[in-house]
Design a protein around this motif. Structure first.
Motif, short mmCIF file in Angstrom:
data_model
loop_
_atom_site.label_atom_id
_atom_site.label_comp_id
_atom_site.label_asym_id
_atom_site.label_seq_id
_atom_site.Cartn_x
_atom_site.Cartn_y
_atom_site.Cartn_z
N SER A 188 -12.52 38.34 -43.94
CA SER A 188 -11.88 38.05 -45.28
C SER A 188 -11.77 39.40 -46.22
CB SER A 188 -12.82 37.10 -46.05
OG SER A 188 -12.69 35.83 -45.31
N LEU A 189 -12.55 40.08 -46.36
CA LEU A 189 -12.59 41.51 -46.87
C LEU A 189 -11.14 42.23 -46.50
CD1 LEU A 189 -16.17 42.12 -47.14
CD2 LEU A 189 -14.88 41.44 -49.12
N VAL A 190 -11.00 42.39 -45.25
CA VAL A 190 -9.70 42.98 -44.70
C VAL A 190 -8.61 42.40 -45.14
CG1 VAL A 190 -8.64 43.51 -42.69
CG2 VAL A 190 -11.25 43.72 -42.47
N GLU A 191 -8.36 40.91 -45.14
CA GLU A 191 -7.28 40.38 -45.85
C GLU A 191 -7.12 40.69 -47.23
OE1 GLU A 191 -7.92 36.13 -45.20
OE2 GLU A 191 -7.75 36.53 -43.09
N GLN A 192 -8.05 41.14 -47.91
CA GLN A 192 -8.04 41.51 -49.38
C GLN A 192 -7.70 43.11 -49.50
OE1 GLN A 192 -11.07 40.40 -51.85
NE2 GLN A 192 -11.45 38.49 -50.61
N GLY A 193 -7.54 43.82 -48.31
CA GLY A 193 -7.20 45.11 -48.16
C GLY A 193 -8.17 46.16 -48.03
N CYS A 194 -9.53 45.70 -47.69
CA CYS A 194 -10.57 46.74 -47.44
C CYS A 194 -10.32 47.17 -46.20
CB CYS A 194 -11.99 46.02 -47.65
SG CYS A 194 -11.89 45.35 -49.58
N GLU A 254 -16.19 48.30 -31.38
CA GLU A 254 -14.93 47.31 -31.09
C GLU A 254 -14.27 46.91 -32.17
OE1 GLU A 254 -17.44 43.78 -29.99
OE2 GLU A 254 -18.79 45.26 -28.52
N TRP A 255 -13.06 46.62 -31.83
CA TRP A 255 -12.09 46.18 -33.10
C TRP A 255 -11.75 44.76 -32.86
CZ3 TRP A 255 -9.62 47.89 -37.30
CH2 TRP A 255 -8.23 47.38 -37.83
N GLU A 256 -12.32 44.00 -33.96
CA GLU A 256 -12.11 42.48 -33.80
C GLU A 256 -11.75 41.99 -35.07
OE1 GLU A 256 -15.77 39.60 -33.35
OE2 GLU A 256 -15.50 40.73 -31.42
N HIS A 257 -10.63 41.25 -35.26
CA HIS A 257 -10.22 40.47 -36.44
C HIS A 257 -10.03 41.61 -37.79
CE1 HIS A 257 -10.58 37.01 -34.25
NE2 HIS A 257 -12.00 37.17 -34.26
N GLY A 258 -9.62 42.88 -37.15
CA GLY A 258 -9.39 43.78 -38.11
C GLY A 258 -10.62 44.58 -38.84
N VAL A 259 -11.51 44.37 -38.10
CA VAL A 259 -13.02 44.78 -38.45
C VAL A 259 -13.38 45.74 -37.29
CG1 VAL A 259 -15.64 44.15 -39.00
CG2 VAL A 259 -13.60 42.99 -39.97
N TRP A 260 -14.18 46.87 -37.70
CA TRP A 260 -14.63 47.74 -36.45
C TRP A 260 -15.94 47.30 -36.59
CZ3 TRP A 260 -12.09 50.81 -33.43
CH2 TRP A 260 -10.71 51.20 -33.96
N ILE A 261 -16.69 46.94 -35.25
CA ILE A 261 -17.97 46.75 -35.20
C ILE A 261 -18.77 47.90 -34.33
CG2 ILE A 261 -19.40 45.11 -34.14
CD1 ILE A 261 -17.12 42.88 -34.40
#
Length: 82
Positions: free
Chosen positions: A30-36, A51-58
């Motif tokens: 959700s934070l990624v969707e807001q441009g973070c 890992e790259w998952e749903h726009g998030v680096w883990i």
């Protein structure tokens, strides 16, 4: 300027699907969707990985008996300092 957010959690899916792990896995995209730009830093259950998952680096990092294993955090350094 892009906001950079790092979320530090002991557990993150798929290792755990309850509590704060589940909450974090819902909030991070959700934070990624807001441009973070979002990175989740969590314990590795085996080998370290990024890992790259749903726009998030883990970042899954190892912990030693006294905390972080030396060098485990190096791959996050450029994110935190740039």
């Amino acid at each position: 300027m892009t906001r950079r957010i790092a979320l530090l959690r002991s557990y993150y899916p798929p290792r755990s699907m309850a509590g704060i792990a589940r909450f974090t896995s819902d909030v991070a995209p959700s934070l990624v969707e807001q441009g973070c730009e979002v990175r989740v830093i969590t314990k590795a259950t085996g080998h370290e990985s990024v890992e790259w998952e749903h726009g998030v680096w883990i970042h899954r990092i190892r912990l030693g008996s006294r905390g972080l294993v030396g060098g485990s955090f190096d791959h996050v350094n450029s994110f935190a300092t740039s």
